[in-house]
Enzyme design. Structure first.
Site, mmCIF file in Angstrom:
data_model
loop_
_atom_site.group_PDB
_atom_site.id
_atom_site.type_symbol
_atom_site.label_atom_id
_atom_site.label_comp_id
_atom_site.label_asym_id
_atom_site.label_seq_id
_atom_site.Cartn_x
_atom_site.Cartn_y
_atom_site.Cartn_z
ATOM 1 N N SER A 22 0.807 -1.218 0.000
ATOM 2 C CA SER A 22 0.000 0.000 0.000
ATOM 3 C C SER A 22 0.844 1.273 0.000
ATOM 4 C CB SER A 22 -0.925 0.008 1.214
ATOM 5 O OG SER A 22 -1.659 1.213 1.265
ATOM 6 N N SER A 24 -0.872 4.116 0.623
ATOM 7 C CA SER A 24 -1.650 5.033 1.452
ATOM 8 C C SER A 24 -0.823 5.646 2.581
ATOM 9 C CB SER A 24 -2.882 4.315 2.022
ATOM 10 O OG SER A 24 -3.840 4.102 1.014
ATOM 11 N N LYS A 79 -14.003 -4.003 1.659
ATOM 12 C CA LYS A 79 -14.807 -2.822 1.329
ATOM 13 C C LYS A 79 -16.311 -3.088 1.368
ATOM 14 C CE LYS A 79 -11.492 -0.366 -1.606
ATOM 15 N NZ LYS A 79 -11.307 0.296 -2.905
ATOM 16 N N ASN A 100 -14.599 2.525 1.629
ATOM 17 C CA ASN A 100 -13.137 2.434 1.700
ATOM 18 C C ASN A 100 -12.575 3.266 2.844
ATOM 19 O OD1 ASN A 100 -13.570 5.018 0.519
ATOM 20 N ND2 ASN A 100 -11.526 4.957 -0.391
ATOM 21 N N ASP A 120 -13.665 6.446 -2.988
ATOM 22 C CA ASP A 120 -13.229 5.920 -4.284
ATOM 23 C C ASP A 120 -13.960 6.617 -5.427
ATOM 24 O OD1 ASP A 120 -11.294 4.115 -3.473
ATOM 25 O OD2 ASP A 120 -12.710 2.450 -3.263
ATOM 26 N N GLY A 148 -16.726 -5.706 -9.465
ATOM 27 C CA GLY A 148 -16.547 -5.764 -8.022
ATOM 28 C C GLY A 148 -16.717 -4.422 -7.349
ATOM 29 N N TYR A 252 -1.414 -0.241 -11.209
ATOM 30 C CA TYR A 252 -0.203 0.530 -11.500
ATOM 31 C C TYR A 252 1.068 -0.271 -11.294
ATOM 32 C CZ TYR A 252 -0.791 1.902 -6.497
ATOM 33 O OH TYR A 252 -1.012 1.936 -5.144
#
Length: 345
Positions: A22, A24, A79, A100, A120, A148, A252
């Site tokens: 992650s 984040s 989620k 999220n 999101d 999804g 990515y």
């Protein structure tokens, strides 16, 4: 003499499984630093599905002697599964069927109410608008690949952008957590063709629909859409996408994906998954801290992290510069590589 910073007073985390990839933490920590928020910590935390209830109980527990929980960023596979365990769910997250972000809302030192939000949707809108610029004024036809949690968020985002026609191409449309169910909750009419990746005819049909769309959002995992790339290149041969048409690929790593490369080679603009991650993280920081962060320092920190991940390990052969693509680190634009499989977290 060793010095340490102030003891953390607030904590937040990104949860998922796996979650070590992650980015984040890079974004949230950069926002804390720019906002001057001392005593805030943010870390990744691998949480298997069976451990989710315990983590939420920890988040909601009364304040103890340590840092107070502010909230969680949430990635796969939680989620959608976590919604029934929350005390309050924002109407957008309820309609999408996925959250999220979880915020621990407290009054004093007692137990917290757990509130779920979805940023999101803002991430998809922000990535498409930034990449399309002034040319992305109206979306006639949009196509979502996959069905999804991220696809459900993409539905709401495309509705916000005014898409007149939305196609959701996926291998499976059945079930309450799929995009077709989210569309019914949102009052949206969609076309839902079944995509069969092992069927060349199905790949050509989906690729032709992509080529005619003003916005495409691929929400499938790394490698899953590679089979579509040759058919998309064929569909775009001699007939590029409409001016301002944008493809957002939530993956990515690797970058560019085969699908993104085919779209760009055909003349379309591409938004990478890291751009969605950036645009969803900013409102997430705001929900947890009560402060509105600036995008610029978060973008710079993300660019540096992606650039560092793209460098070969000591002693490893250097990558072929020609294979990295025009948006790769060091190529004159912001880096788009990275080791995360997709935009989630």
């Amino acid at each position: 003499m060793t010095t340490t910073g102030p003891a953390p007073r607030h904590r937040a985390a990104v949860i998922g499984s796996p979650v070590a990839h992650s980015l984040s933490p890079v974004l949230h920590r950069a926002a804390y630093a720019d906002l001057g928020l001392e005593g805030w910590e943010y870390a990744p935390r691998d949480v298997a599905p069976g451990a989710l209830a315990g983590v939420l109980a920890e988040l909601a527990a009364p304040c103890g002697p340590g840092p107070v929980w502010a909230g969680l960023s949430v990635t796969m596979p939680h989620k959608q599964a976590m919604l029934p365990a929350l005390d309050v769910v924002d109407p957008l997250a309820a309609a999408v069927g996925a959250a999220n972000t979880v915020v621990a809302q407290r009054s004093g030192t007692g137990p917290a109410l757990l509130a779920g939000f979805n940023t999101d949707v803002a991430g998809v809108v922000g990535a498409l608008r930034e990449t399309g610029g002034g040319t992305l004024r109206e979306v006639g036809t949009a196509l979502i690949l996959g069905s999804g949690a991220t696809a459900c968020s993409a539905l709401a985002a495309l509705a916000e952008l005014g898409a007149a026609r939305i196609i959701v191409a996926a291998r499976n449309h059945a079930g309450p957590r799929r995009a077709a169910s989210a569309a019914r909750r949102m009052g949206l009419e969609i076309e839902a063709p079944v995509w069969r990746p092992d069927d060349p005819r199905s790949n050509r049909q989906v690729a032709r629909a992509m080529a005619r769309a003003q916005a495409v959002v691929s929400t499938v995992t790394a490698g899953a859409a590679d089979v579509l790339a040759p058919a998309l290149a064929e569909a775009l041969d001699g007939e590029p996408p409409d001016a301002g048409a944008v493809l957002l690929d939530v993956v990515y790593d690797p970058w560019p994906t085969a699908l993104a490369a085919a779209w760009r080679a055909g003349g379309g603009a591409v938004a990478p998954g890291w751009l969605m991650l950036l645009h969803q993280a900013a409102p997430q920081v705001g929900l947890m801290t009560g402060r509105r962060p600036r995008l610029a320092p978060m973008r710079a920190a993300l660019a540096a992290a992606l650039d560092a991940r793209s460098r070969p390990a000591p002693g490893a052969p250097a990558p072929d510069a020609g294979a990295r693509g025009p948006d790769a680190p060091g190529a004159g634009r912001e880096p788009v590589g990275g080791s995360a499989p997709c935009c989630d977290g």
